[in-house]
Design an enzyme around this catalytic site. Structure first.
Site, mmCIF file in Angstrom:
data_model
loop_
_atom_site.group_PDB
_atom_site.id
_atom_site.type_symbol
_atom_site.label_atom_id
_atom_site.label_comp_id
_atom_site.label_asym_id
_atom_site.label_seq_id
_atom_site.Cartn_x
_atom_site.Cartn_y
_atom_site.Cartn_z
ATOM 1 N N HIS A 135 21.696 -54.795 60.634
ATOM 2 C CA HIS A 135 21.063 -55.550 61.715
ATOM 3 C C HIS A 135 21.295 -57.055 61.625
ATOM 4 C CE1 HIS A 135 19.199 -51.714 62.335
ATOM 5 N NE2 HIS A 135 18.659 -51.745 61.136
ATOM 6 N N ILE A 189 23.359 -54.235 65.162
ATOM 7 C CA ILE A 189 22.548 -53.560 66.187
ATOM 8 C C ILE A 189 21.063 -53.824 65.919
ATOM 9 C CG2 ILE A 189 24.308 -51.776 66.499
ATOM 10 C CD1 ILE A 189 22.501 -49.824 64.979
ATOM 11 N N GLY A 204 16.063 -49.659 65.121
ATOM 12 C CA GLY A 204 15.432 -48.668 65.994
ATOM 13 C C GLY A 204 13.939 -48.928 66.106
#
Ligand SMILES: CCCCCCC[C@@H](O)CC(=O)SCCNC(=O)CCNC(=O)[C@H](O)C(C)(C)COP(=O)(O)OP(=O)(O)OC[C@H]1O[C@@H](n2cnc3c(N)ncnc32)[C@H](O)[C@@H]1OP(=O)(O)O
Length: 286
Positions: free
Chosen positions: A194, A209, A212
């Site tokens: 991340h 990314i 989640g």
């Protein structure tokens, strides 16, 4: 052998005792988009100094909030390279509204190991109790490990929540910020996926990314604000599957359908033709 289901399934991962204060709660709230409009006085309750609102999704970070090391996917019968895993699914049931200050103990076990052919899914369950031994929340989370299947385990069940065949009752746009993952990692998830472009590239992504659980928390916060009138105690249970990646800075489209005491939700990425981000999203109202 990276996965030995005979050792992993049912393995007790032990207990951890931890504490949190309004400071951790407020930082988490900011990291999931709370108080994004400083002129909105209702939103300021997310950063109140002594009694900030506590989202039920705070349960996902409370135990590891002060972690500074990258997590390891290493448990009895499971040893997987971190770059091969993504978060697959998450569910939290809160047994009562979470306090802004607390001490609790979480016990975790591996509930199931699924062999999806090419991939493996490792499902953990945890129970968290307060200092009197009363349950505060229970959680279930899945790690999806690409290329780690084929170890001879059971395929396990599939999760599928069908959405009503009608237009959504509510639609909410949830912007994320380009530095959202850098802020969210301060809540304890230091996975370099991340934050480190090189690690992300090795894991097969063009850039880091979003966590989640940042998407999970951001959608929880938006639904609490826009559907439940800002009442964090309205949510008793909240589960999702992570259906596709979100990049920091993208805007999420949250569509919600009332379904009795449930709220069914689809979450897509506006900027990429509504690519799925969360599926099987169910809020159960308290
Ligand atoms: C202790 C340390 C822990 C560290 C944990 C990680 C910490 C975090 O920092 C990491 C993160 O936050 S990563 C970001 C969040 N996650 C994601 O972005 C994943 C998004 N999803 C995907 O990419 C795909 O859906 C993908 C890749 C998940 C699946 O796509 P496909 O490979 O195309 O799968 P598909 O062919 O659709 O299905 C194959 C079988 O797998 C099951 N399945 C699918 N998606 C799943 C999911 N999200 N979770 C669990 N199971 C899932 C399917 O049901 C299918 O099995 P079956 O045929 O039996 O139904």
């Amino acid at each position: 052998m990276p996965i030995d289901p005979s050792v992993a399934a049912g393995a007790d991962l032990g207990e951890v005792t931890f504490s949190w204060t309004p400071r951790e709660v407020a930082l988490y709230n900011l990291a999931v988009g709370g108080a994004h409009d400083p002129l909105d006085t209702a939103g300021l309750q997310y950063v109140h100094d002594s009694e900030p609102k506590v989202l039920p999704s705070f349960a996902t970070v409370a135990a590891t909030f002060n972690a500074t090391e990258a997590p390891k996917v290493s448990f009895p019968g499971v040893d997987i390279d971190l770059s091969k895993v993504v978060h697959g699914a998450q569910q939290v049931r809160v047994h009562r509204p979470l306090p802004a200050t607390g001490t609790a103990t979480t016990r975790t076990r591996i509930a199931e190991v699924q062999d999806k052919g090419s991939a493996a899914v490792v499902i953990q369950e945890s129970v968290t109790r307060d200092e009197n031994g009363e349950p505060l929340w229970t959680a279930r989370s899945s790690i999806f490990a690409k290329g780690e299947g084929g170890f001879g385990g059971e395929r396990g069940s599939s999760t599928r929540v069908d959405l009503p065949d009608r237009a959504a009752d509510r639609e909410i746009l949830v912007p994320t910020q380009p530095n959202q993952a850098l802020l969210y990692r301060l809540c304890g998830d230091r996975n370099p996926l991340h934050s480190d472009p090189e690690f992300a590239s090795e894991a097969g992504f063009p850039r880091p990314i979003l966590h989640g659980l940042c998407t999970y928390g951001s959608v929880c916060r938006a639904v609490v604000d826009e559907v439940f009138g800002g009442d964090v105690s309205a949510v008793a249970d909240y589960g999702v599957s992570f259906a596709g990646v979100v990049f920091p800075g993208e805007t999420l489209r949250v569509r919600a359908w009332e379904d009795g005491d449930r709220l069914l939700v689809a979450t897509t990425v506006v900027d990429r033709d509504d690519a799925p981000a969360l599926s099987n999203v169910v809020f159960i109202e308290s």
